[in-house]
Design a protein around this motif. Structure first.
Motif, short mmCIF file in Angstrom:
data_model
loop_
_atom_site.label_atom_id
_atom_site.label_comp_id
_atom_site.label_asym_id
_atom_site.label_seq_id
_atom_site.Cartn_x
_atom_site.Cartn_y
_atom_site.Cartn_z
N GLN A 152 0.81 -1.22 0.00
CA GLN A 152 0.00 0.00 0.00
C GLN A 152 0.84 1.27 0.00
OE1 GLN A 152 -2.27 0.04 3.66
NE2 GLN A 152 -0.55 0.85 4.85
N ALA A 153 2.16 1.11 -0.06
CA ALA A 153 3.05 2.26 0.11
C ALA A 153 3.75 2.66 -1.18
CB ALA A 153 4.09 1.97 1.19
N ARG A 154 3.97 3.95 -1.31
CA ARG A 154 4.84 4.46 -2.37
C ARG A 154 6.20 4.69 -1.74
NH1 ARG A 154 5.49 4.00 -7.72
NH2 ARG A 154 6.39 5.89 -8.68
N PHE A 155 7.21 3.99 -2.27
CA PHE A 155 8.57 4.05 -1.75
C PHE A 155 9.42 4.97 -2.61
CE2 PHE A 155 7.18 0.33 0.42
CZ PHE A 155 8.07 0.08 1.47
N PHE A 156 10.27 5.73 -1.92
CA PHE A 156 11.25 6.59 -2.59
C PHE A 156 12.63 6.24 -2.03
CE2 PHE A 156 7.21 8.74 -2.66
CZ PHE A 156 7.12 9.21 -3.96
N PHE A 157 13.51 5.79 -2.90
CA PHE A 157 14.85 5.39 -2.51
C PHE A 157 15.84 6.47 -2.93
CE2 PHE A 157 12.29 1.65 -2.96
CZ PHE A 157 12.74 0.75 -1.99
N VAL A 158 16.61 6.97 -1.98
CA VAL A 158 17.53 8.08 -2.26
C VAL A 158 18.90 7.78 -1.65
CG1 VAL A 158 15.74 9.84 -2.41
CG2 VAL A 158 16.76 9.30 -0.18
N PRO A 159 19.96 8.43 -2.17
CA PRO A 159 21.30 8.22 -1.61
C PRO A 159 21.36 8.68 -0.15
CG PRO A 159 21.40 9.34 -3.73
CD PRO A 159 19.97 9.35 -3.31
N GLY A 160 22.33 8.13 0.57
CA GLY A 160 22.51 8.54 1.95
C GLY A 160 23.30 9.81 2.12
N VAL A 161 23.97 10.28 1.08
CA VAL A 161 24.72 11.54 1.15
C VAL A 161 23.70 12.68 1.33
CG1 VAL A 161 26.30 13.10 -0.04
CG2 VAL A 161 26.50 10.61 -0.34
N PRO A 162 23.77 13.42 2.45
CA PRO A 162 22.73 14.41 2.74
C PRO A 162 22.46 15.40 1.62
CG PRO A 162 24.09 14.05 4.67
CD PRO A 162 24.74 13.30 3.54
N ARG A 163 23.50 15.93 1.00
CA ARG A 163 23.31 16.92 -0.07
C ARG A 163 22.52 16.33 -1.22
NH1 ARG A 163 26.99 17.96 -4.43
NH2 ARG A 163 26.57 19.97 -5.45
N GLU A 164 22.83 15.10 -1.59
CA GLU A 164 22.13 14.45 -2.70
C GLU A 164 20.71 14.09 -2.30
OE1 GLU A 164 24.46 11.29 -4.43
OE2 GLU A 164 26.34 12.29 -3.90
N MET A 165 20.55 13.57 -1.09
CA MET A 165 19.22 13.21 -0.60
C MET A 165 18.29 14.42 -0.59
SD MET A 165 17.30 13.70 2.38
CE MET A 165 18.49 13.98 3.68
N LYS A 166 18.78 15.54 -0.09
CA LYS A 166 17.95 16.75 0.02
C LYS A 166 17.56 17.27 -1.36
CE LYS A 166 19.77 18.21 4.50
NZ LYS A 166 20.55 19.24 5.24
N HIS A 167 18.48 17.19 -2.30
CA HIS A 167 18.18 17.67 -3.66
C HIS A 167 17.07 16.82 -4.28
CE1 HIS A 167 19.03 19.64 -7.53
NE2 HIS A 167 18.69 18.46 -8.04
N ILE A 168 17.20 15.51 -4.22
CA ILE A 168 16.18 14.63 -4.81
C ILE A 168 14.85 14.79 -4.09
CG2 ILE A 168 15.55 12.23 -5.24
CD1 ILE A 168 18.50 11.60 -5.64
N PHE A 169 14.91 14.96 -2.78
CA PHE A 169 13.66 15.15 -2.02
C PHE A 169 12.92 16.39 -2.52
CE2 PHE A 169 11.20 16.90 1.51
CZ PHE A 169 10.46 15.79 1.89
N GLY A 170 13.65 17.50 -2.65
CA GLY A 170 13.00 18.74 -3.06
C GLY A 170 12.54 18.74 -4.50
#
Length: 276
Positions: free
Chosen positions: A143-161
């Motif tokens: 039932q979930a939508r999953f989003f997989f992102v790198p653990g590097v904070p700068r990269e994670m934050k960019h993809i999140f935004g």
């Protein structure tokens, strides 16, 4: 709507790194209107990652998974996602070529191990990463939508935004507002005693406490019919809390005790000397 955070990395479970990603993501998702009800950290072990993915797929609507997308042998997140979904991995040659070009920009040749960063579970949506080598991806499990992102904070934050917020905006329920109050000179239990009964008299109110020497922070979180109503009520309740605790309240979220003292000293035309 509930959201969960799954962090992957043995360096996290061993305490070698502090998991700042979960704290940042939790705050961002809360601000969007999600109820973030779970943070889980799993080491780099394939079966344990798969087990965690299966459980999250049945308990949350939105899940963000950080870490394990690198080129080394202990980066197992993509393989675990494919196994959890019961699908094969498929290589995207255009992604691999993009990684190769990034290496060329720095005058380097891409190691062949980086090619695995172009592998994705079949049917997954690729989330481009212009600030690093590891793209993210999104897929539905249970039932979930999953989003997989790198653990590097700068990269994670960019993809999140850039990719995740636009995708989950319609799923969020923006009906909350939170006010932060900082106190000084009271114990955590003393602050709680002063605010006793507030949650019973105000529907939709949740109080949170955080001891961070030398201050106690109180979070006034209100869920209402709309953001505007939640903001109005949370501000009113925060003012009531201020009245109950008198001069123990020294500021809001971005007003540390040291800043308040410095401002008061300047306003009084005084100087302050400290020695260590």
């Amino acid at each position: 709507m509930t959201a969960g955070l799954l962090s992957i990395g043995t360096e996290l479970t061993r305490g070698e790194l502090v998991n700042t990603n979960a704290a940042w993501l939790g705050e961002e998702l809360t601000g969007l209107g999600f109820d973030v009800v779970e943070h889980v950290t799993v080491d780099d072990e394939l079966e344990r990652i798969v087990t965690a993915l299966h459980r999250f797929a049945e308990t949350h609507r939105v899940v963000i998974v950080t870490g394990g997308l690198g080129p080394t042998s202990d980066d197992l997140t993509t393989e675990a996602a494919a196994r959890a979904a019961g699908v094969a991995l498929r290589r995207d040659d255009s992604v691999v070529e993009g990684i190769r070009e990034k290496f060329k920009l720095f005058g380097r040749v891409m190691p062949e191990s980086n090619a695995k960063q172009g592998d994705f579970p079949e049917g997954a949506e690729i989330l481009l990463n212009p600030v690093g080598t590891a793209p993210g991806f999104a897929m539905t499990l249970g039932q979930a939508r999953f989003f997989f992102v790198p653990g590097v904070p700068r990269e994670m934050k960019h993809i999140f935004g850039e990719s995740i917020v636009p995708a989950i905006g319609a799923l969020a329920e923006p009906r909350t507002h939170q006010v932060h109050l900082r106190t000084f000179g009271m114990t955590e239990s003393g602050v709680a005693e002063a605010l006793r009964g507030l949650e019973k008299t105000h529907e939709g109110l949740t109080l949170g406490y955080r001891a961070h020497f030398p201050e106690i922070e109180v979070k006034v979180h209100v869920r209402a019919g709309s953001v505007a109503e939640a903001e109005r009520r949370s501000l009113a309740i925060a003012e009531e809390a201020r009245t109950r605790r008198g001069d123990a309240v020294v500021g809001g979220r971005d007003e540390a005790f040291a800043d308040v003292v410095a401002r008061a000293v300047r306003a009084a035309g005084k100087t302050l000397a400290v020695a260590e």
